[in-house]
Design an enzyme around this catalytic site. Structure first.
Site, short mmCIF file in Angstrom:
data_model
loop_
_atom_site.label_atom_id
_atom_site.label_comp_id
_atom_site.label_asym_id
_atom_site.label_seq_id
_atom_site.Cartn_x
_atom_site.Cartn_y
_atom_site.Cartn_z
N LYS A 143 4.44 -7.82 -9.30
CA LYS A 143 4.39 -9.37 -9.14
C LYS A 143 5.57 -10.00 -10.05
O LYS A 143 6.11 -10.99 -9.87
CB LYS A 143 3.11 -9.96 -9.37
N GLY A 170 -4.21 -2.40 4.44
CA GLY A 170 -4.33 -0.90 4.33
C GLY A 170 -4.62 -0.28 5.97
O GLY A 170 -4.69 -1.10 6.96
N GLY A 210 3.65 -7.86 -4.16
CA GLY A 210 2.26 -7.91 -4.82
C GLY A 210 1.87 -6.87 -5.83
O GLY A 210 1.24 -7.02 -6.63
N LYS A 237 7.75 -14.26 5.62
CA LYS A 237 6.64 -13.17 5.71
C LYS A 237 5.52 -13.75 6.30
O LYS A 237 5.22 -14.89 6.01
CB LYS A 237 6.56 -12.69 4.31
N ASN A 249 10.18 -12.38 -3.69
CA ASN A 249 9.27 -13.05 -2.84
C ASN A 249 8.97 -14.14 -3.53
O ASN A 249 8.08 -14.03 -4.53
CB ASN A 249 8.02 -11.94 -2.50
N THR A 276 3.27 -7.37 8.44
CA THR A 276 2.72 -8.62 7.92
C THR A 276 2.19 -8.77 6.82
O THR A 276 2.09 -7.57 6.06
CB THR A 276 1.44 -8.85 8.99
N ASN A 277 1.59 -9.76 6.32
CA ASN A 277 0.76 -10.10 5.18
C ASN A 277 -0.98 -9.38 5.24
O ASN A 277 -1.10 -8.83 6.40
CB ASN A 277 0.55 -11.45 4.71
N ASN A 291 -4.85 -16.54 0.01
CA ASN A 291 -5.42 -16.66 -1.15
C ASN A 291 -5.09 -18.04 -2.04
O ASN A 291 -5.61 -18.28 -3.08
CB ASN A 291 -5.33 -15.55 -2.32
N THR A 292 -4.14 -18.58 -1.49
CA THR A 292 -3.82 -20.11 -2.08
C THR A 292 -4.18 -21.05 -0.98
O THR A 292 -3.62 -21.02 0.03
CB THR A 292 -2.22 -20.02 -2.38
N GLY A 344 -4.46 -14.41 -5.55
CA GLY A 344 -4.37 -15.83 -5.76
C GLY A 344 -2.90 -16.22 -6.58
O GLY A 344 -2.78 -17.10 -7.22
N PHE A 345 -2.06 -15.28 -6.18
CA PHE A 345 -0.61 -15.39 -6.96
C PHE A 345 -0.76 -15.19 -8.38
O PHE A 345 0.05 -16.38 -9.07
CB PHE A 345 0.10 -16.63 -6.49
N GLY A 355 -0.58 -1.23 6.57
CA GLY A 355 -1.33 0.22 7.09
C GLY A 355 -0.43 1.16 7.27
O GLY A 355 -0.76 2.20 7.88
N SER A 360 0.19 -15.83 2.66
CA SER A 360 -1.18 -15.24 1.63
C SER A 360 -2.32 -16.07 1.91
O SER A 360 -2.26 -17.56 2.05
CB SER A 360 -0.73 -15.40 0.12
N ASN A 363 -7.88 -8.13 -1.33
CA ASN A 363 -7.67 -8.89 -2.50
C ASN A 363 -7.86 -10.46 -2.46
O ASN A 363 -7.36 -11.14 -1.27
CB ASN A 363 -6.27 -8.53 -2.95
N ALA A 364 -8.03 -10.81 -3.46
CA ALA A 364 -8.07 -12.51 -3.62
C ALA A 364 -7.47 -12.72 -4.96
O ALA A 364 -7.69 -13.64 -5.70
CB ALA A 364 -9.52 -12.99 -3.43
C1 LIG Z 1 -3.48 -6.40 -4.24
C2 LIG Z 1 -2.39 -6.91 -3.51
C3 LIG Z 1 -1.70 -7.93 -3.75
C4 LIG Z 1 -0.66 -8.70 -2.93
N1 LIG Z 1 0.21 -9.62 -3.49
C5 LIG Z 1 0.95 -9.99 -2.63
C6 LIG Z 1 2.10 -11.09 -2.98
O1 LIG Z 1 1.83 -11.60 -3.93
N2 LIG Z 1 2.89 -11.52 -2.10
C7 LIG Z 1 2.83 -10.92 -0.66
O2 LIG Z 1 3.88 -11.34 0.01
N3 LIG Z 1 2.07 -10.03 -0.18
C8 LIG Z 1 1.18 -9.51 -1.41
N4 LIG Z 1 0.18 -8.62 -0.76
C9 LIG Z 1 0.52 -8.05 0.79
C10 LIG Z 1 1.42 -7.03 0.78
O3 LIG Z 1 2.57 -7.25 0.41
C11 LIG Z 1 1.35 -6.19 2.18
O4 LIG Z 1 2.03 -7.40 2.86
C12 LIG Z 1 0.09 -5.88 2.71
O5 LIG Z 1 -0.73 -5.60 1.95
C13 LIG Z 1 -0.08 -5.11 3.76
O6 LIG Z 1 0.45 -4.01 3.67
P1 LIG Z 1 -0.21 -2.56 3.04
O7 LIG Z 1 -1.49 -2.10 4.19
O8 LIG Z 1 0.70 -1.48 3.08
O9 LIG Z 1 -1.03 -2.93 1.94
C14 LIG Z 1 -0.67 -8.15 -1.38
C15 LIG Z 1 -1.33 -7.06 -1.23
C16 LIG Z 1 -2.28 -6.36 -2.10
C17 LIG Z 1 -3.29 -5.33 -1.68
#
Ligand SMILES: Cc1cc2nc3c(=O)[nH]c(=O)nc-3n(C[C@H](O)[C@H](O)[C@H](O)COP(=O)(O)O)c2cc1C
Length: 354
Positions: free
Chosen positions: A74, A265, A71, A217, A148, A245-246, A186-187, A122-123, A294, A184, A119-120
């Site tokens: 991307k 986070g 993410g 994932k 991914n 996790t996501n 957001n889809t 949406g790929f 986190g 995700s 975040n929203a």
């Molecule tokens: C802005 C943003 C965009 C993200 N986009 C994706 C994505 O495209 N595909 C995915 O598998 N995870 C995506 N994630 C999730 C992260 O890969 C991660 O799993 C999640 O943020 C938890 O880790 P963190 O607490 O270190 O951020 C996204 C996270 C954020 C904040």
């Protein structure tokens, strides 16, 4: 950028719209990549290369266990920068077959008090053809690369398998591992694919197409038993690893949530750990486990490693702790290994499971 004290520039960054700030960082990193002297200085400063952290996973040498989560990059536009930022590996995407704009902005918010994001997106991505070209330019890679893959929003759920098949075909020879993202928030409908029937069909299809490691994932918003059953099914069906996790749609985790998107986070740290720990209690030793959610310090990374993670990933921690985070985590890991009398990271992985 890397010579500055991040705590000093953070307040300025945080005055900017979060998505704009991300574009700015992308531009700065790409500029840095183009200046070899600067690039080499970053590598020297941030990249921890110590034998005690080396691991061979998926037949590839991981020089350290800290990876960039999906993410952030991307479209695979800054994979060299990620090595310069000290990451042992990088996961690019989520990439969909066709380019798509993602959801309308605003779609990324900070929860500063909670050191979290929502975040929203949406790929939003430039599609598989663009990424394929980008990756081909960098192949073979200095550090391992995961791709991914996801489905386009416009693809009906009943055709989802075809989008994953497309991603696997395009990237199977351009990466070190593939990740199936059905987690995700957001889809629309994507998380509904987190069911055993789809998982079985998906990995059946995927394993017939490639020998490349394929990971699943998962989202944190499941009961532990459900996650364990789903991941066990995935492994039985051929998955080579689990990433947990996501982001989370548990909006009670922050004081002022938006009504859409997923939280990441510090706010999801315990939830993410708990789910990872449940999955590890069943699957540690049977598959490769990657923990994300986190993590923003070596201590937290070490907790995940002791719980059974061979590798960890970060995203939101970078925003709050800055570009030196991967290096800091790795140096702390080395101190913790020493303190606990371990001569190699492999001795710490799953230490709490034994
Ligand atoms: C802005 C943003 C965009 C993200 N986009 C994706 C994505 O495209 N595909 C995915 O598998 N995870 C995506 N994630 C999730 C992260 O890969 C991660 O799993 C999640 O943020 C938890 O880790 P963190 O607490 O270190 O951020 C996204 C996270 C954020 C904040």
């Amino acid at each position: 950028m890397f010579q500055m004290d991040y705590e000093k520039i953070k307040p300025l960054f945080f005055k900017l719209d979060p998505e704009y700030a991300h574009h700015l960082v992308t531009a700065m990193l790409q500029t840095g990549e183009a200046v070899p002297q600067l690039f080499n200085r970053w590598v020297e400063k941030n990249f921890v290369d110590d034998e005690r952290l080396h691991q061979t996973i998926f037949g590839r040498n991981f020089l350290n266990p800290v990876g960039l989560a999906a993410g952030f990059d991307k479209d695979a536009q800054m994979i060299r920068s990620m090595t310069a930022m000290g990451f042992g590996y990088t996961e690019v995407g989520t990439v969909t077959p066709k380019p798509q704009p993602g959801n309308p902005a605003p779609r990324l918010w900070r929860h500063v008090k909670e050191e979290s994001l929502q975040n929203a997106m949406g790929f939003n991505n430039r599609g598989s053809l663009y990424m394929e070209r980008k990756l081909k330019k960098r192949f073979p890679y200095v550090t391992p690369i995961g791709v991914n893959i996801g489905k386009n929003k416009a693809t009906a759920e009943r055709d989802a398998l075809k989008d994953y098949e497309h991603g696997i075909r395009v990237f199977r020879n351009l990466c070190d591992y593939l990740v199936i993202n059905i987690s995700s928030p957001n889809t629309p409908g994507l998380r509904d694919l987190q069911n055993e029937k789809f998982i079985e069909a998906l990995f059946g299809m995927a394993k017939a197409l490639t020998d490349k490691p394929i990971l699943l994932k998962i989202a944190p918003d499941m009961e532990n038993e459900q996650a364990v059953a789903l991941c066990s099914k995935a492994v039985e069906s051929g998955a080579d690893g689990i990433i947990a996790t996501n982001t989370s749609i548990d909006y009670s985790l922050v004081a002022q949530p938006k009504e859409v998107g997923g939280i990441s986070g510090k706010a999801i740290r315990e939830k993410s750990f708990e789910l990872f720990d449940a999955v590890a209690s069943e699957l540690f030793g049977k598959t490769v486990l990657i923990s994300v959610g986190g993590i923003d310090s070596g201590y937290e990374a070490y907790r995940r490693i002791r719980a059974g993670a061979s590798l960890v990933q970060v995203f939101t921690g970078l925003v709050y702790k800055g570009p030196e985070l991967a290096g800091t985590i790795n140096r702390t890991l080395l101190k913790l290994l020493e303190k606990e009398g371990f001569s190699h990271i492999s001795e710490a992985i799953g230490a709490d499971r034994r």
